[in-house]
Design a protein around this motif. Structure first.
Motif, PDB file in Angstrom:
ATOM      1  N   ALA A 151       0.831  -1.208   0.000  1.00  0.00           N
ATOM      2  CA  ALA A 151       0.000   0.000   0.000  1.00  0.00           C
ATOM      3  C   ALA A 151       0.866   1.258   0.000  1.00  0.00           C
ATOM      4  O   ALA A 151       0.545   2.241  -0.678  1.00  0.00           O
ATOM      5  N   TRP A 152       1.964   1.237   0.759  1.00  0.00           N
ATOM      6  CA  TRP A 152       2.872   2.389   0.753  1.00  0.00           C
ATOM      7  C   TRP A 152       3.473   2.588  -0.637  1.00  0.00           C
ATOM      8  O   TRP A 152       3.530   3.709  -1.144  1.00  0.00           O
ATOM      9  N   ARG A 153       3.930   1.487  -1.244  1.00  0.00           N
ATOM     10  CA  ARG A 153       4.557   1.606  -2.563  1.00  0.00           C
ATOM     11  C   ARG A 153       3.559   2.094  -3.607  1.00  0.00           C
ATOM     12  O   ARG A 153       3.880   2.939  -4.450  1.00  0.00           O
ATOM     13  N   LEU A 154       2.327   1.585  -3.541  1.00  0.00           N
ATOM     14  CA  LEU A 154       1.310   2.017  -4.494  1.00  0.00           C
ATOM     15  C   LEU A 154       0.902   3.463  -4.232  1.00  0.00           C
ATOM     16  O   LEU A 154       0.662   4.227  -5.179  1.00  0.00           O
ATOM     17  N   LEU A 155       0.836   3.865  -2.974  1.00  0.00           N
ATOM     18  CA  LEU A 155       0.530   5.255  -2.638  1.00  0.00           C
ATOM     19  C   LEU A 155       1.556   6.196  -3.269  1.00  0.00           C
ATOM     20  O   LEU A 155       1.191   7.171  -3.931  1.00  0.00           O
ATOM     21  N   ILE A 156       2.825   5.883  -3.083  1.00  0.00           N
ATOM     22  CA  ILE A 156       3.889   6.732  -3.634  1.00  0.00           C
ATOM     23  C   ILE A 156       3.806   6.759  -5.156  1.00  0.00           C
ATOM     24  O   ILE A 156       3.866   7.823  -5.776  1.00  0.00           O
ATOM     25  N   ALA A 157       3.630   5.598  -5.776  1.00  0.00           N
ATOM     26  CA  ALA A 157       3.548   5.523  -7.243  1.00  0.00           C
ATOM     27  C   ALA A 157       2.334   6.289  -7.770  1.00  0.00           C
ATOM     28  O   ALA A 157       2.430   7.007  -8.775  1.00  0.00           O
ATOM     29  N   ALA A 158       1.191   6.147  -7.101  1.00  0.00           N
ATOM     30  CA  ALA A 158      -0.021   6.839  -7.553  1.00  0.00           C
ATOM     31  C   ALA A 158       0.141   8.348  -7.441  1.00  0.00           C
ATOM     32  O   ALA A 158      -0.273   9.093  -8.340  1.00  0.00           O
ATOM     33  N   GLN A 159       0.751   8.801  -6.358  1.00  0.00           N
ATOM     34  CA  GLN A 159       0.956  10.239  -6.210  1.00  0.00           C
ATOM     35  C   GLN A 159       1.921  10.764  -7.274  1.00  0.00           C
ATOM     36  O   GLN A 159       1.706  11.839  -7.832  1.00  0.00           O
TER      37      GLN A 159
ATOM     38  N   GLN B 162       2.380   9.387 -10.229  1.00  0.00           N
ATOM     39  CA  GLN B 162       1.641   9.301 -11.492  1.00  0.00           C
ATOM     40  C   GLN B 162       0.681  10.477 -11.643  1.00  0.00           C
ATOM     41  O   GLN B 162       0.509  11.010 -12.734  1.00  0.00           O
ATOM     42  N   GLY B 163       0.084  10.888 -10.525  1.00  0.00           N
ATOM     43  CA  GLY B 163      -0.867  11.994 -10.559  1.00  0.00           C
ATOM     44  C   GLY B 163      -0.216  13.366 -10.494  1.00  0.00           C
ATOM     45  O   GLY B 163      -0.902  14.385 -10.496  1.00  0.00           O
ATOM     46  N   GLY B 164       1.114  13.404 -10.426  1.00  0.00           N
ATOM     47  CA  GLY B 164       1.821  14.682 -10.402  1.00  0.00           C
ATOM     48  C   GLY B 164       1.904  15.329  -9.036  1.00  0.00           C
ATOM     49  O   GLY B 164       2.266  16.502  -8.925  1.00  0.00           O
ATOM     50  N   ASP B 165       1.579  14.579  -7.995  1.00  0.00           N
ATOM     51  CA  ASP B 165       1.628  15.116  -6.633  1.00  0.00           C
ATOM     52  C   ASP B 165       2.991  14.795  -6.015  1.00  0.00           C
ATOM     53  O   ASP B 165       3.124  13.918  -5.167  1.00  0.00           O
ATOM     54  N   ASP B 166       4.002  15.523  -6.467  1.00  0.00           N
ATOM     55  CA  ASP B 166       5.364  15.262  -6.013  1.00  0.00           C
ATOM     56  C   ASP B 166       5.525  15.509  -4.516  1.00  0.00           C
ATOM     57  O   ASP B 166       6.222  14.762  -3.823  1.00  0.00           O
ATOM     58  N   ALA B 167       4.878  16.540  -4.002  1.00  0.00           N
ATOM     59  CA  ALA B 167       4.969  16.839  -2.569  1.00  0.00           C
ATOM     60  C   ALA B 167       4.312  15.728  -1.755  1.00  0.00           C
ATOM     61  O   ALA B 167       4.846  15.298  -0.724  1.00  0.00           O
ATOM     62  N   GLY B 168       3.174  15.248  -2.203  1.00  0.00           N
ATOM     63  CA  GLY B 168       2.496  14.156  -1.510  1.00  0.00           C
ATOM     64  C   GLY B 168       3.321  12.883  -1.543  1.00  0.00           C
ATOM     65  O   GLY B 168       3.393  12.153  -0.550  1.00  0.00           O
ATOM     66  N   ALA B 169       3.956  12.604  -2.691  1.00  0.00           N
ATOM     67  CA  ALA B 169       4.803  11.419  -2.816  1.00  0.00           C
ATOM     68  C   ALA B 169       6.005  11.521  -1.877  1.00  0.00           C
ATOM     69  O   ALA B 169       6.375  10.541  -1.224  1.00  0.00           O
ATOM     70  N   ALA B 170       6.597  12.701  -1.789  1.00  0.00           N
ATOM     71  CA  ALA B 170       7.746  12.898  -0.897  1.00  0.00           C
ATOM     72  C   ALA B 170       7.332  12.704   0.560  1.00  0.00           C
ATOM     73  O   ALA B 170       8.054  12.073   1.344  1.00  0.00           O
ATOM     74  N   GLN B 171       6.171  13.226   0.924  1.00  0.00           N
ATOM     75  CA  GLN B 171       5.677  13.060   2.289  1.00  0.00           C
ATOM     76  C   GLN B 171       5.398  11.587   2.582  1.00  0.00           C
ATOM     77  O   GLN B 171       5.745  11.075   3.653  1.00  0.00           O
ATOM     78  N   ALA B 172       4.795  10.881   1.629  1.00  0.00           N
ATOM     79  CA  ALA B 172       4.516   9.454   1.817  1.00  0.00           C
ATOM     80  C   ALA B 172       5.817   8.670   1.951  1.00  0.00           C
ATOM     81  O   ALA B 172       5.908   7.752   2.769  1.00  0.00           O
ATOM     82  N   ARG B 173       6.826   9.034   1.159  1.00  0.00           N
ATOM     83  CA  ARG B 173       8.128   8.371   1.260  1.00  0.00           C
ATOM     84  C   ARG B 173       8.719   8.532   2.661  1.00  0.00           C
ATOM     85  O   ARG B 173       9.234   7.583   3.236  1.00  0.00           O
ATOM     86  N   ARG B 174       8.628   9.753   3.188  1.00  0.00           N
ATOM     87  CA  ARG B 174       9.148  10.001   4.546  1.00  0.00           C
ATOM     88  C   ARG B 174       8.394   9.169   5.579  1.00  0.00           C
ATOM     89  O   ARG B 174       9.000   8.577   6.474  1.00  0.00           O
ATOM     90  N   ARG B 175       7.077   9.110   5.448  1.00  0.00           N
ATOM     91  CA  ARG B 175       6.277   8.324   6.395  1.00  0.00           C
ATOM     92  C   ARG B 175       6.590   6.834   6.268  1.00  0.00           C
ATOM     93  O   ARG B 175       6.696   6.117   7.271  1.00  0.00           O
ATOM     94  N   TYR B 176       6.753   6.360   5.036  1.00  0.00           N
ATOM     95  CA  TYR B 176       7.099   4.960   4.794  1.00  0.00           C
ATOM     96  C   TYR B 176       8.482   4.658   5.372  1.00  0.00           C
ATOM     97  O   TYR B 176       8.684   3.633   6.019  1.00  0.00           O
ATOM     98  N   ASP B 177       9.426   5.567   5.162  1.00  0.00           N
ATOM     99  CA  ASP B 177      10.766   5.397   5.742  1.00  0.00           C
ATOM    100  C   ASP B 177      10.702   5.317   7.266  1.00  0.00           C
ATOM    101  O   ASP B 177      11.435   4.536   7.884  1.00  0.00           O
TER     102      ASP B 177
END
Length: 85
Positions: free
Chosen positions: A36-44, A46-61
């Motif tokens: 779910a974390w990996r798909l969340l980051i990929a979906a963000q 894909q959708g152009g939400d770079d800030a959201g993807a970066a935040q999800a990466r930090r939370r996943y880390d």
């Protein structure tokens, strides 16, 4: 049908925003569900939400750190643990 399956279907349908929303809810319920974390980051991404993807990466880390997984040892694309040679 699980939340992760719904998110995967949303990605396949080209709805990155819906996939990200479903994955966000999924990791809220089960923060240790790596796919779910990996798909969340990929979906963000894909959708152009770079800030959201970066935040999800930090939370996943943070989750990986909590589990004792060394930083940089997990490939976010496959989720496979890598080892040094």
């Amino acid at each position: 049908v699980t939340g992760l399956q719904l998110a995967e279907r949303a990605v396949l349908a080209g709805d990155a925003a819906a996939a990200a929303a479903i994955c966000t809810e999924t990791v809220t319920v089960d923060r240790y569900l790596d796919p779910a974390w990996r798909l969340l980051i990929a979906a963000q991404e894909q959708g152009g939400d770079d800030a959201g993807a970066a935040q999800a990466r930090r939370r996943y880390d943070d989750v990986l750190k909590e589990l004792g997984v060394p930083a940089g040892s997990t490939n976010r694309t496959t989720g496979m643990t890598t080892t040094a040679r």
